[in-house]
Structure formats: structure tokens, C-alpha cells
Design an enzyme around this catalytic site. Structure first.
Site, PDB file in Angstrom:
ATOM      1  N   ASP A   1      31.245  37.429  34.722  1.00 29.38           N
ATOM      2  CA  ASP A   1      30.521  36.373  34.750  1.00 29.38           C
ATOM      3  C   ASP A   1      29.386  36.398  33.436  1.00 29.38           C
ATOM      4  O   ASP A   1      28.745  35.382  33.381  1.00 29.38           O
ATOM      5  CB  ASP A   1      29.687  36.734  36.079  1.00 29.38           C
ATOM      6  CG  ASP A   1      30.852  36.277  37.052  1.00 29.38           C
ATOM      7  OD1 ASP A   1      31.648  35.399  37.210  1.00 29.38           O
ATOM      8  OD2 ASP A   1      30.630  37.087  38.231  1.00 29.38           O
TER       9      ASP A   1
ATOM     10  N   SER B   1      36.492  37.687  47.981  1.00 26.23           N
ATOM     11  CA  SER B   1      37.505  36.436  48.050  1.00 26.23           C
ATOM     12  C   SER B   1      38.795  36.884  48.327  1.00 26.23           C
ATOM     13  O   SER B   1      39.426  36.136  49.120  1.00 26.23           O
ATOM     14  CB  SER B   1      37.162  35.425  46.734  1.00 26.23           C
ATOM     15  OG  SER B   1      37.582  36.177  45.609  1.00 26.23           O
TER      16      SER B   1
ATOM     17  N   HIS C   1      29.809  46.636  38.238  1.00 25.98           N
ATOM     18  CA  HIS C   1      31.232  46.132  38.876  1.00 25.98           C
ATOM     19  C   HIS C   1      31.507  47.293  40.008  1.00 25.98           C
ATOM     20  O   HIS C   1      31.162  48.568  39.834  1.00 25.98           O
ATOM     21  CB  HIS C   1      32.254  46.002  38.082  1.00 25.98           C
ATOM     22  CG  HIS C   1      33.322  45.449  38.758  1.00 25.98           C
ATOM     23  ND1 HIS C   1      34.503  45.843  39.300  1.00 25.98           N
ATOM     24  CD2 HIS C   1      33.710  44.129  38.671  1.00 25.98           C
ATOM     25  CE1 HIS C   1      35.273  45.123  40.006  1.00 25.98           C
ATOM     26  NE2 HIS C   1      34.868  43.894  39.512  1.00 25.98           N
TER      27      HIS C   1
ATOM     28  N   ARG D   1      37.883  40.511  30.861  1.00 28.45           N
ATOM     29  CA  ARG D   1      37.925  39.164  31.005  1.00 28.45           C
ATOM     30  C   ARG D   1      36.791  38.673  30.225  1.00 28.45           C
ATOM     31  O   ARG D   1      36.575  37.671  29.581  1.00 28.45           O
ATOM     32  CB  ARG D   1      37.829  38.546  32.550  1.00 28.45           C
ATOM     33  CG  ARG D   1      38.784  39.122  33.296  1.00 28.45           C
ATOM     34  CD  ARG D   1      38.683  38.951  34.783  1.00 28.45           C
ATOM     35  NE  ARG D   1      37.532  39.632  35.184  1.00 28.45           N
ATOM     36  CZ  ARG D   1      37.077  39.690  36.499  1.00 28.45           C
ATOM     37  NH1 ARG D   1      37.626  38.890  37.369  1.00 28.45           N
ATOM     38  NH2 ARG D   1      36.178  40.391  36.542  1.00 28.45           N
TER      39      ARG D   1
ATOM     40  N   HIS E   1      29.136  38.285  44.117  1.00 32.59           N
ATOM     41  CA  HIS E   1      30.571  37.972  43.604  1.00 32.59           C
ATOM     42  C   HIS E   1      30.532  36.942  42.720  1.00 32.59           C
ATOM     43  O   HIS E   1      29.870  36.929  41.447  1.00 32.59           O
ATOM     44  CB  HIS E   1      31.203  37.707  44.921  1.00 32.59           C
ATOM     45  CG  HIS E   1      32.891  37.696  44.961  1.00 32.59           C
ATOM     46  ND1 HIS E   1      33.313  38.354  43.733  1.00 32.59           N
ATOM     47  CD2 HIS E   1      33.700  37.153  45.995  1.00 32.59           C
ATOM     48  CE1 HIS E   1      34.710  38.212  43.918  1.00 32.59           C
ATOM     49  NE2 HIS E   1      35.006  37.580  45.253  1.00 32.59           N
TER      50      HIS E   1
HETATM   51  C1  LIG Z   1      28.902  44.180  41.075  1.00 26.46           C
HETATM   52  C2  LIG Z   1      27.965  44.701  41.889  1.00 26.46           C
HETATM   53  C3  LIG Z   1      27.786  44.098  43.110  1.00 26.46           C
HETATM   54  C4  LIG Z   1      28.792  46.136  42.258  1.00 26.46           C
HETATM   55  O1  LIG Z   1      27.683  46.833  43.150  1.00 26.46           O
HETATM   56  P1  LIG Z   1      27.796  48.384  43.462  1.00 26.46           P
HETATM   57  O2  LIG Z   1      29.523  48.693  43.627  1.00 26.46           O
HETATM   58  O3  LIG Z   1      27.224  48.577  44.451  1.00 26.46           O
HETATM   59  O4  LIG Z   1      27.570  49.097  42.071  1.00 26.46           O
HETATM   60  P2  LIG Z   1      26.753  50.388  41.901  1.00 26.46           P
HETATM   61  O5  LIG Z   1      27.430  51.442  42.777  1.00 26.46           O
HETATM   62  O6  LIG Z   1      26.672  50.560  40.482  1.00 26.46           O
HETATM   63  O7  LIG Z   1      25.141  50.198  42.609  1.00 26.46           O
HETATM   64  C5  LIG Z   1      24.481  51.394  42.459  1.00 26.46           C
HETATM   65  C6  LIG Z   1      23.006  50.867  42.591  1.00 26.46           C
HETATM   66  O8  LIG Z   1      22.939  50.118  41.119  1.00 26.46           O
HETATM   67  C7  LIG Z   1      22.288  48.653  41.271  1.00 26.46           C
HETATM   68  N1  LIG Z   1      22.930  48.083  40.483  1.00 26.46           N
HETATM   69  C8  LIG Z   1      24.476  47.843  40.203  1.00 26.46           C
HETATM   70  N2  LIG Z   1      24.700  46.862  39.327  1.00 26.46           N
HETATM   71  C9  LIG Z   1      23.234  46.553  38.992  1.00 26.46           C
HETATM   72  C10 LIG Z   1      22.760  45.357  38.017  1.00 26.46           C
HETATM   73  N3  LIG Z   1      23.601  44.748  37.336  1.00 26.46           N
HETATM   74  N4  LIG Z   1      21.412  45.282  38.071  1.00 26.46           N
HETATM   75  C11 LIG Z   1      20.699  45.909  38.732  1.00 26.46           C
HETATM   76  N5  LIG Z   1      21.000  46.881  39.724  1.00 26.46           N
HETATM   77  C12 LIG Z   1      22.456  47.014  39.630  1.00 26.46           C
HETATM   78  C13 LIG Z   1      22.877  48.337  42.850  1.00 26.46           C
HETATM   79  O9  LIG Z   1      22.190  47.250  43.343  1.00 26.46           O
HETATM   80  C14 LIG Z   1      22.585  49.644  43.384  1.00 26.46           C
HETATM   81  O10 LIG Z   1      21.226  49.969  43.840  1.00 26.46           O
HETATM   82  P3  LIG Z   1      20.830  50.733  45.082  1.00 26.46           P
HETATM   83  O11 LIG Z   1      21.017  52.188  45.207  1.00 26.46           O
HETATM   84  O12 LIG Z   1      19.333  50.508  44.994  1.00 26.46           O
HETATM   85  O13 LIG Z   1      21.487  49.792  46.301  1.00 26.46           O
HETATM   86  C15 LIG Z   1      26.425  45.191  41.191  1.00 26.46           C
HETATM   87  O14 LIG Z   1      26.889  45.769  39.955  1.00 26.46           O
HETATM   88  C16 LIG Z   1      25.863  43.858  41.053  1.00 26.46           C
HETATM   89  O15 LIG Z   1      24.779  43.472  41.770  1.00 26.46           O
HETATM   90  N6  LIG Z   1      25.954  43.356  39.746  1.00 26.46           N
HETATM   91  C17 LIG Z   1      25.234  42.077  39.535  1.00 26.46           C
HETATM   92  C18 LIG Z   1      25.916  40.865  39.956  1.00 26.46           C
HETATM   93  C19 LIG Z   1      27.060  40.535  39.262  1.00 26.46           C
HETATM   94  O16 LIG Z   1      27.233  40.404  38.225  1.00 26.46           O
HETATM   95  N7  LIG Z   1      28.215  40.615  40.233  1.00 26.46           N
HETATM   96  C20 LIG Z   1      29.528  39.973  39.500  1.00 26.46           C
HETATM   97  C21 LIG Z   1      30.562  41.010  39.859  1.00 26.46           C
HETATM   98  S1  LIG Z   1      32.198  40.480  39.030  1.00 26.46           S
END
Ligand SMILES: CC(C)(COP(=O)(O)OP(=O)(O)OC[C@H]1O[C@@H](n2cnc3c(N)ncnc32)[C@H](O)[C@@H]1OP(=O)(O)O)[C@@H](O)C(=O)NCCC(=O)NCCS
Length: 438
Positions: A373, A241, A318, A327, A271
Site C-alpha cells: 500500500d 480478506s 506487516h 509488491r 488491511h
Molecule cells: C500491518 C500491521 C497491522 C501489522 O500489525 P502487527 O502484526 O500487529 O505489527 P507489529 O507486531 O509490528 O506491531 C507491534 C506494535 O507496533 C505498532 N506498529 C506496527 N506497524 C506500525 C506502523 N506502520 N506505524 C506505527 N506503529 C506500528 C503496532 O500498532 C503495535 O503497537 P502496540 O504494541 O502499541 O499495539 C501494522 O504494521 C500496521 O498497522 N501498519 C500500518 C497499516 C498498513 O500499512 N496496513 C497494510 C498492511 S498490508
């Protein structure tokens, strides 16, 4: 000129000079290297932006102009008799780089109250949408409908000097922030409260007015809203954002266009939408188990099932943070301090105990800890705000404070249009082949 704008103008002149000198002195200094993997994987860890309002440390969490969330909860001005900071204060801090006095904060409350009238056509636009439109879509459309009011767009059309851009962006940003609670509350009441609307109360602060217009005139909700709208406001510049608002603004799109674009990013489930996903996910768990408090074993099985289905565990992980989000901790503290017992909040605590080792055990999730969240929805549900499709709109109202303070700085510093380079896979392969030959 209002007093905040006057103070900002002085600050911006000095800051501009200092940035110019810094670039003149260090413009050619190399500050990092990046790998092929980083180019494919969302530019993680590459510093490509300047954002003055806040900085995220992977281990420690967010600091706003150097202040952590616990420090701000203690030091930012409160409403009379209140115990949580007023979001007006964090806006002042992000814009000015220094802590506000109570007088500074009161002056922003009054300033925004004066600017808060939303034109009728914005409500008419919202009224024309089908009732099943997602509240975030409505929010973005509401902001776009208000773009008719952009002073920057009007001034640009007439022709203005570059040096004046920030002034109009400031005016638009202040007007937009002032009006967002009314638009958000309108969306809420239209969709969930029989289309019966509540006028703003000019005596209330920005967050309390948000609660009031949604229909929650109790102190506890005002207190939660003040904390909520403070802690969701900014998370440095690279998140979707913030980055989108900055990027779109760099084309000199006005603050309405830029902020609406940012909100379309916040509406994504990875997000901002994750906060509604968390509650939906917990409700699904409770439904599967027939209600009541689940055991830790049942929660563990549910997390494993979610992972096995190739879904994400919402509220965990994250892109930058590598520890429990401060937070999340602030909301946990809010729960322990003021609510003390609530089944849903207890489940949030249990997930916090159970989820990290399971997520860590996958060997691929880089951050197994909860983010903002993971907790926010449970607090809202506790106070009767159960319509979780709406939660990201509240997040968006808060996020306006950070991204618009940044946008004002972008124009004050005269930052150019953003245009990073890109390459094709073939191009990258060829480039690497020549590097190897050398
Ligand atoms: C926030 C987020 C998008 C960060 O993504 P990222 O930087 O790519 O995270 P990572 O490097 O740890 O990801 C590595 C792998 O772990 C997975 N992973 C990360 N967080 C995960 C979670 N909470 N549940 C399941 N799998 C997760 C990713 O999807 C990725 O899988 P892939 O290799 O098969 O594509 C991710 O942690 C997520 O999807 N979290 C859940 C949604 C969420 O809470 N979002 C709010 C963020 S403030």
C-alpha cells in the site's frame, strides 16, 4: 462444460485423492506448538489453514504456486505488445497450479467477457445509496445485490450432492469475477464522474476493460491496471480478506456472500484501506509544508509526529513479512521503468529511505519496511486517478481472483465448516495452573 472447468475437474479429483492419502498417513503428526501470547495476539505464526493459491515467506515475500512476483512479471502471458502480465494468467495459475499459455489466458478473457453482464437491479441498488457512502461500502452492497444470481444458493435450495458443490461455486466465482470491474467502474463514475457511465468493450482484456469503464482509455493506465490487478490478488490464506472469505464460505454461504464478507474486512484501515490512508497521509504532509518536495528531515519529523500522536505510519509494517514487500518493489520498478519522474512517487521513495530506521528505533514495530500500500496510490495519482477513497475497491477487484480461486478449491477438497476453539482468560489461567502442577 468450459475448458478451464474441465481441466480443473480432472485436477481436483487427483488432488482430492492425494490430500486424503496425506491425511491418512500424517493426520496425527504434530506440526507445531503455540503459546498463550499467540492466542491473544491474533494467532500470529500459527498454521491453522490450508490455502493452495499462494504462500508468504517472511523474508522473501509472496510466491504464487511457487512463482515470485518478478518471475511472474517475466513469465505470465501479456496482452499483444504489452509488458505487464494479464491478471487472467495469475488466476489460471492459482486455480490450476501451473503457468498458463497465451491461449489459456485468452480463453479466460473471452469466458469472463461472456459472463460480464450485471443485472439492472444492482445499479438501481447502488443508485439508491447516498453520495457520501464510502466506495468500499458501495462495493460490498453491489456484490450483495448480485447474490440474487447465485447458482450455488439456488442449487443448494433444490438439494445437491456434496460432490457437486465445487461446480456451482466455480460458476458463481467466474460470474462474480467477470462482473466486478463493471460494478467497480459504476461506483467510480457515479461518485466522481457526474454519474456518466461507460459500457464495457468486449474486445478488451479484464484489466484494460476496468480502465476503459473508469474512463481511462490510454495504454499507460491499461498497463498499470494489469500490474495492479495482478499483484494485489492474493497473500496466502490468513490475511483478513482471504481468511474471512474462506471462513464464511465454510458455512456453505455462496461466493457472493463470502466475498462480500471478505471485502468488509479489506475495507479496514489496517488491511486494504491502508492504500488510501497512505495518500491521505502524504497529502497532509504536503499541505502542512505548503506543497512541493519535502526534505528528508521534514519527512522524518512528520513520521515522528505521527508516531507521537499514537497513529500508525500507513503503508509500513506487516503481520508476516519482515522485509520490503516485493509488491512494493514491483511498483517501484514500474515507476522507474515507465514514469521516471513524478513528485509524489519521489516522496514515496524518500519515505522509503527515511522511515525504516525511525520505525525500527521504536523497538516494537516488528517490520519497519513498506508493504504494497505504500506505493500503489502514488502511481494511480500520477495517471489522474486521484480519488483515493476509491483505491481499496481496485484492491478488492484484484483480491477476488485469489480468494475465489481458493473458495473453489475449498469446495473441491470438501473442506468442512471452520470452527476453532476458544477459551476464557479464566479458563486459560486454570489450564496453565494445572499444567504447572504437573
Ligand atoms: C500491518 C500491521 C497491522 C501489522 O500489525 P502487527 O502484526 O500487529 O505489527 P507489529 O507486531 O509490528 O506491531 C507491534 C506494535 O507496533 C505498532 N506498529 C506496527 N506497524 C506500525 C506502523 N506502520 N506505524 C506505527 N506503529 C506500528 C503496532 O500498532 C503495535 O503497537 P502496540 O504494541 O502499541 O499495539 C501494522 O504494521 C500496521 O498497522 N501498519 C500500518 C497499516 C498498513 O500499512 N496496513 C497494510 C498492511 S498490508
Amino acid at each position: 462444460m468450459d475448458s478451464l472447468k474441465e481441466k480443473f475437474a480432472k485436477k481436483a479429483v487427483a488432488e482430492n485423492e492425494s490430500v486424503k492419502q496425506f491425511i491418512a498417513q500424517h493426520g496425527e503428526t504434530i506440526i507445531g506448538e503455540y503459546s498463550v501470547a499467540q492466542v491473544y495476539q491474533g494467532m500470529r505464526g500459527m498454521t491453522g489453514l490450508v490455502t493452495e493459491t499462494s504462500k508468504l515467506d517472511p523474508e522473501e515475500g509472496i510466491r504464487f504456486r511457487g512463482y515470485s512476483i518478478p518471475e511472474l512479471r517475466a513469465q505470465l502471458p501479456k496482452a499483444p505488445g504489452g509488458s505487464e502480465p494479464l491478471p487472467e494468467g495469475i488466476f489460471y495459475l492459482m486455480l490450476m497450479g501451473e503457468l498458463p499459455t497465451t491461449e489459456d489466458v485468452n480463453s479466460i478473457t473471452n469466458n469472463w467477457a461472456r459472463r460480464s453482464i450485471v443485472p439492472r437491479h444492482v445499479f438501481d441498488t447502488l443508485d439508491s445509496l447516498p453520495m457520501n457512502t464510502h466506495p468500499m461500502t458501495e462495493f460490498s452492497i453491489g456484490v450483495m445485490a448480485m447474490q440474487t444470481e447465485s447458482l450455488f444458493a439456488a442449487a443448494y435450495r433444490k438439494g445437491i450432492n456434496k460432490k457437486e458443490y465445487w461446480d456451482y461455486v466455480y460458476e458463481d466465482s467466474m460470474n462474480l469475477i467477470a462482473r466486478l470491474p463493471r460494478v467497480a467502474a459504476y461506483i467510480y463514475r457515479r461518485k466522481y464522474k457526474n454519474n456518466e457511465h461507460i459500457e464495457p468493450d468486449p474486445k478488451l482484456d479484464w484489466a484494460a476493460n476496468m480502465a476503459h469503464m473508469m474512463g481511462y482509455d490510454v495504454y499507460d493506465v491499461q498497463r498499470l491496471m494489469r500490474l495492479y490487478l495482478t499483484i494485489h490478488c492474493d497473500h496466502e490464506g490468513g490475511n483478513v480478506s482471504a481468511h474471512t472469505t474462506h471462513l464464511v464460505g465454510s458455512a456453505l454461504s455462496d461466493p457472493y456472500l463470502s466475498f462480500a464478507a471478505g471485502m468488509n474486512g479489506l475495507a479496514g484501515p489496517l488491511h486494504g484501506l491502508a492504500n488510501q490512508e497512505v495518500i491521505a497521509w502524504i497529502m497532509e504532509l504536503r499541505k502542512e509544508l505548503g506543497g512541493g518536495l519535502p526534505t528528508k528531515e521534514q519527512i522524518a519529523d512528520y513520521i515522528k509526529k505521527t508516531l507521537a500522536e499514537g497513529r500508525v505510519v500507513p503503508g509500513y509494517g506487516h503481520a508476516v513479512l519482515r522485509k520490503t514487500d516485493p509488491r512494493f518493489s514491483a511498483q517501484q520498478d514500474f515507476y522507474k521503468r515507465y514514469i521516471k519522474h513524478d513528485d509524489l512517487c519521489e516522496i514515496v521513495q524518500m519515505i522509503y529511505e527515511v522511515a525504516p530506521p525511525i520505525l525500527q528505533g521504536t523497538g516494537k514495530i516488528k517490520n519497519p519496511w513498506p508493504n504494497v500500500d505504500a506505493h500503489s496510490g502514488a502511481l494511480l495519482v500520477h495517471y489522474g486517478i486521484v480519488e483515493y477513497d476509491f483505491y481499496t475497491v481496485l484492491f478488492g477487484v484484484s483480491r477476488a481472483l485469489g480468494v475465489l480461486a481458493s473458495l473453489i478449491w475449498d469446495r473441491a477438497l470438501g473442506l468442512p465448516i471452520e470452527r476453532p476453539g476458544s477459551n476464557t482468560t479464566e479458563g486459560l489461567m486454570k489450564k496453565l495452573a494445572t499444567v504447572k502442577q504437573k
